[in-house]
Structure formats: C-alpha cells, structure tokens
Design an enzyme around this catalytic site. Structure first.
Site, mmCIF file in Angstrom:
data_model
loop_
_atom_site.group_PDB
_atom_site.id
_atom_site.type_symbol
_atom_site.label_atom_id
_atom_site.label_comp_id
_atom_site.label_asym_id
_atom_site.label_seq_id
_atom_site.Cartn_x
_atom_site.Cartn_y
_atom_site.Cartn_z
ATOM 1 N N ASP A 1 0.348 0.255 6.760
ATOM 2 C CA ASP A 1 -0.141 1.559 6.285
ATOM 3 C C ASP A 1 -0.783 2.435 7.364
ATOM 4 O OD1 ASP A 1 0.565 0.278 3.983
ATOM 5 O OD2 ASP A 1 -1.294 0.707 2.917
ATOM 6 N N TRP B 1 6.909 -2.388 5.090
ATOM 7 C CA TRP B 1 5.993 -2.211 6.232
ATOM 8 C C TRP B 1 6.513 -2.785 7.559
ATOM 9 C CZ3 TRP B 1 4.511 -6.655 3.287
ATOM 10 C CH2 TRP B 1 4.095 -6.370 1.998
ATOM 11 N N GLY B 2 7.800 -2.602 7.847
ATOM 12 C CA GLY B 2 8.319 -3.062 9.142
ATOM 13 C C GLY B 2 8.458 -4.570 9.233
ATOM 14 N N ASP C 1 7.343 -1.539 -3.062
ATOM 15 C CA ASP C 1 6.433 -2.207 -2.142
ATOM 16 C C ASP C 1 6.779 -3.706 -2.068
ATOM 17 O OD1 ASP C 1 4.246 -2.283 -0.403
ATOM 18 O OD2 ASP C 1 3.080 -0.944 -1.679
HETATM 19 C C1 GLA Z 1 0.760 -0.690 0.155
HETATM 20 C C2 GLA Z 1 1.669 0.450 0.621
HETATM 21 C C3 GLA Z 1 0.919 1.763 0.469
HETATM 22 C C4 GLA Z 1 0.474 1.954 -0.964
HETATM 23 C C5 GLA Z 1 -0.348 0.765 -1.425
HETATM 24 C C6 GLA Z 1 -0.614 0.779 -2.905
HETATM 25 O O1 GLA Z 1 -0.324 -0.863 0.987
HETATM 26 O O2 GLA Z 1 2.066 0.260 1.935
HETATM 27 O O3 GLA Z 1 1.740 2.837 0.879
HETATM 28 O O4 GLA Z 1 1.595 2.112 -1.781
HETATM 29 O O5 GLA Z 1 0.322 -0.454 -1.151
HETATM 30 O O6 GLA Z 1 -1.396 -0.308 -3.305
#
Ligand code: GLA
Length: 631
Positions: free
Chosen positions: A273, A252-253, A186
């Site tokens: 997400d 996340w892009g 992440d």
């Molecule tokens: C981010 C990621 C999710 C998840 C959460 C965990 O938001 O994008 O997929 O792993 O963290 O805290």
C-alpha cells in the site's frame, strides 16, 4: 538448409518438448488480456485513502455528486469505487453476502439487501460503480482493521466474506444483480501476514494454509495464486456478456504478479500500500515505473491509488502533490482519487483536473512512460503519444535539494540537430525551442512535465522501446522469480525501524526492460553500447502489434556484455503471424551484434524469440538492440 545445420549443431531447434503449453511456441496472436473495459487506464475515485473502512453511502454519493459538479467526471473520473468495509456477513442458508445497511441505507431493500439502488443512482449520474472483495475467505480489514465498527459480523463462517469458494456466485451478485462495473480483488485471505495478524489480534478465523508469503517468492504458491485470479477473470467474462467490467488484481506485487497479472487483469497492483509520505510514494512508484513492457491497453501497472490531498501531498505541499500526480499520469497508472471530494479545495481540484496530464495518461497508444535517465536523485521519463511525433517528458527531482537537469534530444529519441519545442503541462507556457540539449532548474521534489515535439531520430519508424503499449512480454525467460532491488526502500510505515529494514519484496527482477538489460545495465554487445533496444533473458518470447502498419522489422542482436551466462550460444528468431521470417546465427558472448531483418508487410503480430541451447542453464541476457519497425 543452412538453418537446419545450424540447429543441429547447437541442438536447439523448435523445442523437443513442443506442446500446447510450450511458452516459446509462436502464438500467432496477441495473448495479453483483452477482456474487460480498460483500453485506457481507469479513472475515478476509491473510498480507501479517504475513509478506510469508515465508508458510507453519504460519503460515496457526496463524492459522486462532487465529481459531477466539479467537472472531473466529464474529464474521465467516472468510477466510484467502494473499498473494504461494506459487508455485514455471509448468510449461511444460501451463502449470500449481506450489506451493512446501517452505513448503506439504500441497500435495505429486504432481507437480501441490494446495492442495485446505489449503482442505479450512480449510473443515472453518468458514473460507474466499483466494489471490493478478496480472493481468499477474509478481507484485509479483518486482519488490519479489526477494531473497525464495520468489520464483518457473526460466526467464523459468516465472517468469511471473501470470494474463497464463492467466486461464481459473488461475481454474479456484484455484476449481474447489483450492477457494478469494477471489482478490486485483494489477497489478504491467502497471505501469511494476514494469518499472523489475525492470530495476534485474537480474532477467530478458520486456519487457512497461506498461498502467499510476502517475503518469499519460493514459498509462495505462484501457480495457485495465478489460477485463482484467472478463475475470477473467467467468472467476470461469464457474468458480463457485454464485457463492461474492470478487474483490479490487488496482490501487492507478491506472487510474481508483475509478470503474469497482465494476462488476466485490467489493473495490476505492483506493490504494497501507498501511504501519504514522500518516501512511500517513491517506493510504490518505483514498483511500477521500471515495468513499461508489462502494461498495454487492457492491462495497466498499478502503483496504488492517488494520495493527493493528504500528508506530504496536501494543500500545503503542492509541489509534492503535483509530482505525485504527474508521475501517475506519465506511467499510465489508474487515476483513482482518494480524497473526501465533498470538501476538495480548488488547489487540489486543479491537480486532478489538469486536462493535459489526464490526456497524456489516457492517450490511446497506451505507451507507459519509459525511464530515459535514471538515478536515485533525478529521473527523466518519456512517454510516446499515439500516432504522432509528440512525446510527454517528465523531469523528476526525487531529492531534497534543487537539481540542474539536462534534457537531451536523445532522451526524447529526437534528432540532436533539429529544434525541440516544449509546452509546460502545468504552467501551459510554450518555451523557446532548443536544439541538442537544455538545462532546467528543478526544485526539490518537483516534477516538470512538458509535451515535446521535434524531428524523430528514427524518421521512418518506431523503436520498440518507444511503444511499449504494442509489446507484450509473453514469456520473459525468468526461471526462478527474484525480487527487484531497484525499488526505493523507505522506513516501513507500519513498523518504523523496529526491524532489520525493508528488504526487496516484489518479483520481476530479470524481466524484460526497455533500453536496459534485464538487470538494469546499459545494453551493450561486444563493447558497443546500444542506446535503445529491448533487454530480455534467453528462452523468451515477445509479441509485437504490427497491425499491418510497418513493412520491416530490424534489430542488432547479440548476447549482452553483462550476461549472467557467458558460455551458452543463443538464437534470435522473428516470426510473423506464427511463421518464421528470420533467424540469426548462433550468437555467443563477445560476438559483435548481428543485423537481423524481416519483411513484416501485412503482418499483424510479430514475435521475437530468443532460444538457448540448454534450457536448464542460467539464461543468457539477450539484446534486441535498436529493435524497430520501419515503414
Ligand atoms: C489492502 C489493499 C488496500 C485496501 C485495504 C483494505 O491493504 O492493498 O488498497 O484495499 O486492503 O483493507
């Protein structure tokens, strides 16, 4: 001789600054990521969408058993991945990560703690194991889930459980010592939102200048983000001499990862997400669906994990749940279930267990479905299956009213005068063959999915836009990354309408497109539309896997009618295993498309390069019209 005159005339020969880092130098090889174990999209389960940080051993092992008992493991759902919430602290004497044994009792092997007992049990069940970390010093839960009973404990330094400066050590721990097979990395530790979240929620964390600004690509330190994720890949290669790992980049892009993630990772998150709402599903789907040329065996676009079973996709919304699953299958998304499998009802098991859709997703060709008809309401997505005349087609009604959807043989790149046979991959019914076109009633939010066979329009070869899994966008010519405005913008699930609205966020606008211009328009040169082809900016390089299979490359090349630069001439070049095979004359806006052909007999990698005279100008938009490989 003519070639050199042409080059002198427009001053764009082999680049003056040619060096090891010149992205337009033909590589003579495939440069997309080939490390890790992801020749097809990873399948399995992840704890996050089911349990958030309230993950524990019983839930994980119960799920593992359910995957085996229900037959889903046999179908390919093999990875059992623990997401955020597993860690207790980072021990300061030696920097070792300590597991929260209250929720993972089998990890209480001594003061060191170890996941080895858990991964060994998973392996003994024929499954694989995944773990979660962050590229920075802190995880996302430490920003957004700060009240969780499973938030890391101790001093500021003890709570720095992310990779940060511990990449080599942590990766060796996860893979060498603990026996994991998959890691999701992440990015909250390096982003500004998390900085703000931590500050407002009163946690004490060391100040860290953010590298990622989610709402500004210009402020984001793209090279540094990329370098950090690249370093993790290198550590993974060192820690896994057998190459058996999956590397999931979860940025996340942001940071323009949609352009470079494929060079390092196996799974590349293309958006923020997913939530279990229809509108949010559309948002994350769109972030990946327009990017088929950026995925190929070894590296997959990831619109986030499945939310089948929850909210708008629960047992009482099977139409929506089946749509969600169909869409993930056809765009080669990783199929990671996010549900408490210990209590999964049959109606949901039948969705994840649709063997035909799983087979389409896992097809060895690795060709992400390409959008053959596009609108805000209805989309038709077509995926070519490997080594055959078969396609999978999805008719997707995004809207809230039933729609009449006309499927044309042309959408499938099949001949309009030959019968097209369809098999419904949900009902399993075989439909009467149609010729030319056929109209379907598609219910609100429904997705019909068929396997289609017919006579190929291009009998003796393949259009490149049919086989994106064999195309690597080595360099897409984008000078300044820009955000993609085509991603569905819903009411933000976390702040509602208490803002000015959702803005375009994800870099990638202007990247290479299948059967469209880089800016989503119809490919056309000098007034003549091109039904198929690759649209790409100038100063770009594509790698195409020929693997000695085809003998000829052919295309109609030219400057696209919607080019943002109507002055600059461009040159189109075809290379075979690093050698120049063909070059166009200088092409200008308004010139009719020119035929460009090359003999590629015995060639492994064909490279398609577009050069523009002055690299500092706005790049023209180039059309590799009807680009195809022929027997
Ligand atoms: C981010 C990621 C999710 C998840 C959460 C965990 O938001 O994008 O997929 O792993 O963290 O805290």
């Amino acid at each position: 001789m003519r070639v050199s005159l042409v080059l002198a005339a427009i001053a764009l020969a082999a680049p003056a600054v040619a060096g090891a880092t010149d992205p337009l130098l033909p590589a003579g090889r495939w440069t997309a990521n080939m490390t890790g174990n992801a020749m097809t999209p990873p399948m399995g389960w992840n704890s996050w969408n089911a349990f958030a940080t309230l993950v524990d051993e019983e839930k994980v092992m119960g799920t593992a058993q359910a995957l085996v008992d229900t037959g889903l493991a046999r179908l390919g759902y093999r990875y059992v991945n623990i997401d955020d919430g597993w860690w207790l602290t980072r021990r300061q004497s030696d920097g070792r990560l300590i597991i929260r044994t209250r929720i993972f009792p089998s990890a209480a092997t001594g003061p060191d703690t170890s996941f080895r007992p858990l991964t060994s049990r998973l392996h003994a069940m024929g499954l694989k194991a995944g773990i979660y970390t962050d590229i920075g010093r802190n995880s996302c839960g430490q920003s957004y889930d700060i009240e969780s009973p499973n938030t890391p404990e101790g001093s500021v330094a003890e709570r720095e459980i992310g990779l940060g400066d511990h990449v080599e050590k942590d990766i060796r721990l996860f893979f060498g010592e603990w026996g994991f097979d998959y890691v999701k990395v992440d990015a909250c530790g390096i982003d500004d939102n998390s900085e703000r979240a931590r500050a407002t929620r009163g946690g004490t964390f060391a100040k860290y200048p953010p590298l990622i600004y989610r709402d500004s690509l210009n402020r984001t330190n793209i090279p540094e983000v990329k370098a950090r994720y690249a370093a993790v890949r290198d550590a993974l290669v060192r820690a896994n001499p057998d190459g058996d790992f999956v590397y999931s980049i979860c940025a996340w892009g942001s940071a323009n990862v949609r352009a470079w993630g494929k060079d390092y990772g196996n799974v590349i998150r293309t958006s923020d997400d997913i939530r279990p709402t229809w509108a949010r599903m559309l948002h994350v789907f769109d972030s990946a669906a327009q990017r088929p040329l950026y995925a190929q065996p070894g590296s997959w676009n990831d619109p986030d994990m499945l939310f089948v079973g929850h909210g708008d996709f629960d047992e009482t919304h099977l139409t929506e749940a089946k749509s969600h699953f169909s869409l993930w299958a056809i765009i080669n998304a990783p199929l990671l279930i996010g549900y408490d499998m210990r209590k999964a009802p049959k109606a949901l098991l039948d969705i994840w267990g649709n063997a035909d859709l799983v087979a389409a997703n896992q097809d060895r060709g690795g060709h992400q479905g390409v959008i053959a008809y596009d609108s805000e309401d209805v989309q038709i997505i077509v995926k070519t299956l490997a080594g055959s005349d078969r396609k999978v087609v999805a008719l997707f009604n995004r809207g809230i009213a039933p729609a009449d959807v006309t499927l044309m043989a042309e959408h499938l790149k099949f001949a309009p005068d030959a019968p097209v046979a369809l098999r419904d991959l949900w009902s399993k019914a075989r439909l009467d063959p149609f010729t030319g076109k056929r109209v379907f009633k598609v219910a609100a939010r429904e997705t019909l999915v068929f396997e289609a066979s017919g006579r190929r329009a291009l009998a003796d070869g393949m259009y490149l836009s049919e086989i994106p899994g064999r195309v690597n966008v080595a360099h897409d010519g984008v000078v300044r990354p820009q955000t993609d405005p085509t991603v569905h913008r819903m009411v933000n699930p976390w702040e509602g309408t208490a803002s000015a609205g959702t803005r375009p966020l994800y870099g990638g606008w202007g990247g290479a497109m299948a059967d469209q211009t880089p800016y989503g328009q119809t490919l056309a040169v000098a007034g003549t539309p091109l039904a198929t082809g690759i649209g790409i900016l100038a100063n770009s390089r594509l790698e195409v896997k020929n693997d000695g299979e085809f003998r000829r490359f052919a295309a109609q090349v030219g400057v696209d009618d919607n080019t943002p630069n109507i002055a600059a001439p461009v040159l189109f070049e075809v290379y075979g295993d690093g050698r120049l095979l063909a070059r166009s004359k200088p092409m200008r806006f308004g010139d009719p498309a020119a035929a460009l052909e090359a003999n590629v007999t015995g060639i492994r990698i064909v490279e398609l390069i577009v050069r523009q005279a002055n690299g500092r100008d706005v790049p023209a938009s180039a059309a590799w019209g009807a680009a195809r490989l022929l027997k």
